[in-house]
Design an enzyme around this catalytic site. Structure first.
Site, PDB file in Angstrom:
ATOM      1  N   ASP A  40       0.936  -1.211   0.085  1.00 37.26           N
ATOM      2  CA  ASP A  40      -0.174   0.001   0.107  1.00 37.26           C
ATOM      3  C   ASP A  40       0.944   1.419   0.142  1.00 37.26           C
ATOM      4  O   ASP A  40       0.624   2.149  -1.008  1.00 37.26           O
ATOM      5  CB  ASP A  40      -0.935   0.098   1.203  1.00 37.26           C
ATOM      6  CG  ASP A  40      -2.072  -0.956   1.170  1.00 37.26           C
ATOM      7  OD1 ASP A  40      -2.471  -1.226   0.123  1.00 37.26           O
ATOM      8  OD2 ASP A  40      -2.672  -1.410   2.007  1.00 37.26           O
ATOM      9  N   ARG A  59       0.026   3.836  17.326  1.00 37.36           N
ATOM     10  CA  ARG A  59      -0.466   5.133  16.247  1.00 37.36           C
ATOM     11  C   ARG A  59      -0.123   6.514  16.667  1.00 37.36           C
ATOM     12  O   ARG A  59       0.172   7.294  15.956  1.00 37.36           O
ATOM     13  CB  ARG A  59      -1.930   4.886  15.804  1.00 37.36           C
ATOM     14  CG  ARG A  59      -2.229   3.612  14.909  1.00 37.36           C
ATOM     15  CD  ARG A  59      -1.271   3.401  13.892  1.00 37.36           C
ATOM     16  NE  ARG A  59      -1.513   2.504  12.770  1.00 37.36           N
ATOM     17  CZ  ARG A  59      -0.759   1.383  13.012  1.00 37.36           C
ATOM     18  NH1 ARG A  59       0.188   1.156  13.556  1.00 37.36           N
ATOM     19  NH2 ARG A  59      -1.266   0.307  11.790  1.00 37.36           N
ATOM     20  N   ASP A 106      -7.388   2.756  12.685  1.00 39.85           N
ATOM     21  CA  ASP A 106      -6.193   3.447  12.508  1.00 39.85           C
ATOM     22  C   ASP A 106      -6.152   5.065  11.795  1.00 39.85           C
ATOM     23  O   ASP A 106      -5.288   5.783  12.394  1.00 39.85           O
ATOM     24  CB  ASP A 106      -5.314   2.839  11.606  1.00 39.85           C
ATOM     25  CG  ASP A 106      -4.653   1.430  12.501  1.00 39.85           C
ATOM     26  OD1 ASP A 106      -4.693   1.341  13.823  1.00 39.85           O
ATOM     27  OD2 ASP A 106      -4.254   0.568  11.973  1.00 39.85           O
ATOM     28  N   SER A 141      -3.100  -9.452   6.426  1.00 41.47           N
ATOM     29  CA  SER A 141      -2.728  -8.086   6.707  1.00 41.47           C
ATOM     30  C   SER A 141      -2.126  -7.994   8.181  1.00 41.47           C
ATOM     31  O   SER A 141      -2.786  -8.501   9.082  1.00 41.47           O
ATOM     32  CB  SER A 141      -3.818  -7.262   6.588  1.00 41.47           C
ATOM     33  OG  SER A 141      -3.887  -6.067   7.041  1.00 41.47           O
TER      34      SER A 141
HETATM   35  N1  ARG Z   1      -7.992  -4.266  15.543  1.00 43.32           N
HETATM   36  C1  ARG Z   1      -6.768  -3.616  16.154  1.00 43.32           C
HETATM   37  C2  ARG Z   1      -7.165  -1.983  16.425  1.00 43.32           C
HETATM   38  O1  ARG Z   1      -7.972  -1.432  15.930  1.00 43.32           O
HETATM   39  C3  ARG Z   1      -5.767  -3.936  15.322  1.00 43.32           C
HETATM   40  C4  ARG Z   1      -5.592  -3.340  13.981  1.00 43.32           C
HETATM   41  C5  ARG Z   1      -4.506  -3.867  13.148  1.00 43.32           C
HETATM   42  N2  ARG Z   1      -4.300  -2.687  12.163  1.00 43.32           N
HETATM   43  C6  ARG Z   1      -3.972  -2.935  10.968  1.00 43.32           C
HETATM   44  N3  ARG Z   1      -3.817  -2.067  10.319  1.00 43.32           N
HETATM   45  N4  ARG Z   1      -3.948  -3.988  10.509  1.00 43.32           N
HETATM   46  O2  ARG Z   1      -6.235  -1.759  16.945  1.00 43.32           O
END
Ligand code: ARG
Length: 429
Positions: free
Chosen positions: A34, A115, A144, A196
């Protein structure tokens, strides 16, 4: 024709960049598909310069020289790599340990904790490089984007944001075609669709493929970090975690800095199959989602911390703190790291942490992590009082019936009233 005429749209948030406003972009760059496609796409679409920023939060097995080289090869005017492990451990993971932070019964928030730090560093490097815009690779369905854009809008109202993945409508196939057409190397081969993945020193998540089918039990190949419990050693291992004023400072008596300690704890958990979570989660943006988590370090340290904290706090502190812990975890999950209530809660947690000194022994065995020993100078515990056999000192067994009579008084009265009302039947007095 300008880009504006080609794609007319109205701004849905004040911080989103219009095409004419973008001339130098700080791109949060992981080196994956990406963000590699984005690195080229931004240069073409906006005729803008791109500065790539890659942040090391302890993702196992990442080669940052390779990521940096790839960014430069794809046309970045600069490619920064920042080792933020120390800051992540002390300023983000440690408060999460103090808050016993678990969201929705199983998620220790490793991504949610990373993040705000990533976005804070993006702001710092964007300013240093004179960028007007920050770009990230989050989709429009996840958490995110909320965490990153919320942080940028809070810390740097002057900066704009673009989130190309949210708008460009390329699926994985189109991205691979774009990559091929633009000489972007594809890691791991385009054929096999990888999960992912997101990871750092506090844990790892996998999404996609069969994980979206809720009735599909985990395929073995998803566990790239933790040993599958059925393959873990037949001999259990006991590990002791030492805490001083809430800070984990030693493993099996050996003093370690926090980053090293977290990495060591992860290794122990990995070996014994500890920290596998198959989790259904309520996202901020309304969706439910399933994640497979591998959280060996978090399982060991959160288990040990929570046990020691319960031992050194009173029943009232323990009941109260559980509510604060849940609130803390939700704020952080929901992208509100910079919300003042979060630091207000930290002030209380820091106060509690002053007492959290001692050692917890955990037995690791084929996926389980169980407390087996506890020791603390601050334990609100007296072995002489706890024993069944004797009475005396601060605890008189003869006094108990008096206590019980008063303790149950209101409940007994209310119970009798209810019984009478039920006997009288509906409408009865
Ligand atoms: N569900 C978790 C969260 O919202 C993990 C997300 C993982 N992020 C990703 N871009 N694959 O924090």
């Amino acid at each position: 024709m300008s880009t504006t005429e080609r794609t007319p749209h109205t701004r849905t948030a004040s911080y989103l960049a219009e095409p004419g406003e973008v001339s130098k972009v700080l791109l949060l760059y992981s080196g994956g598909l990406d963000t590699s496609v984005m690195l080229k796409w931004i240069q073409d679409e906006y005729a803008a310069e791109v500065v790539a920023l890659t942040i090391n939060l302890g993702q196992p097995g990442e080669d940052y020289d390779v990521v940096q080289g790839k960014a430069l090869q794809l046309g970045a005017v600069a490619a920064e790599v920042v080792d933020a492990r120390e800051e992540f451990a002390t300023e983000y993971v440690l408060p999460a340990i103090h808050a016993n932070a678990i969201y929705g019964l199983g998620y220790p928030l490793f991504t949610a904790l990373g993040r705000p730090l990533i976005a804070k560093l993006a702001v710092r490097y964007a300013r240093e490089h004179g960028c007007d815009t920050i770009a990230h690779g989050c989709t429009g369905k996840g958490n995110d984007q909320v965490r990153i854009e919320g942080t940028v809008a809070t810390l740097a109202p002057e900066l704009k944001v673009i989130a190309p993945v949210r708008g460009w409508q390329m699926g994985r196939e189109e991205e691979i075609a774009y990559a091929r057409a633009n000489g972007i190397p594809i890691k791991g081969g385009a054929e096999q669709t990888p999960y992912s993945i997101d990871d750092n020193l506090w844990g790892r998540s996998s999404e996609g493929k069969w994980i979206e089918d809720l009735s599909h039990a985990p395929d073995d190949d998803v566990f790239q970090l933790v040993t599958r419990p059925e393959e873990a050693p037949d001999a259990p291992q006991v590990v002791t975690v030492g805490f001083e004023a809430g800070v984990p400072v030693s493993l099996d008596g050996e003093r370690l800095g926090l980053v090293d300690l977290l990495e060591r704890a992860a290794e122990l958990g990995i070996r014994h199959g500890v920290g596998i979570v198959d989790h259904i989660e309520d996202r901020i943006v309304g969706l439910k989602v399933r994640d497979i988590y591998e959280v060996p370090a978090a399982t060991i340290l959160l288990t040990a911390h929570a046990e020691l904290e319960r031992l050194v706090c009173t029943i009232h502190q323990n009941q109260f703190k559980g509510e604060l812990d849940r609130k803390w975890a939700y704020l952080v999950y929901a992208g509100l790291w910079w919300e003042p209530l979060r630091s207000d809660l930290d002030a209380y947690m820091d106060k509690v942490a002053e007492q959290v000194t001692g050692t917890i022994g955990l037995k690791l065995y084929k996926g389980s992590c169980r407390v087996v020993t506890r020791e603390s100078p601050n334990a609100v515990y007296d072995a002489a009082l706890a024993t069944f056999e004797t009475s005396g000192g601060l605890f008189s067994q003869q006094a108990s019936p008096g206590f019980i009579e008063l303790w149950s008084l209101q409940s007994r009265m209310a119970h009798r009233l209810r019984e009478r009302a039920e006997a009288a039947g509906p409408g009865g007095a």
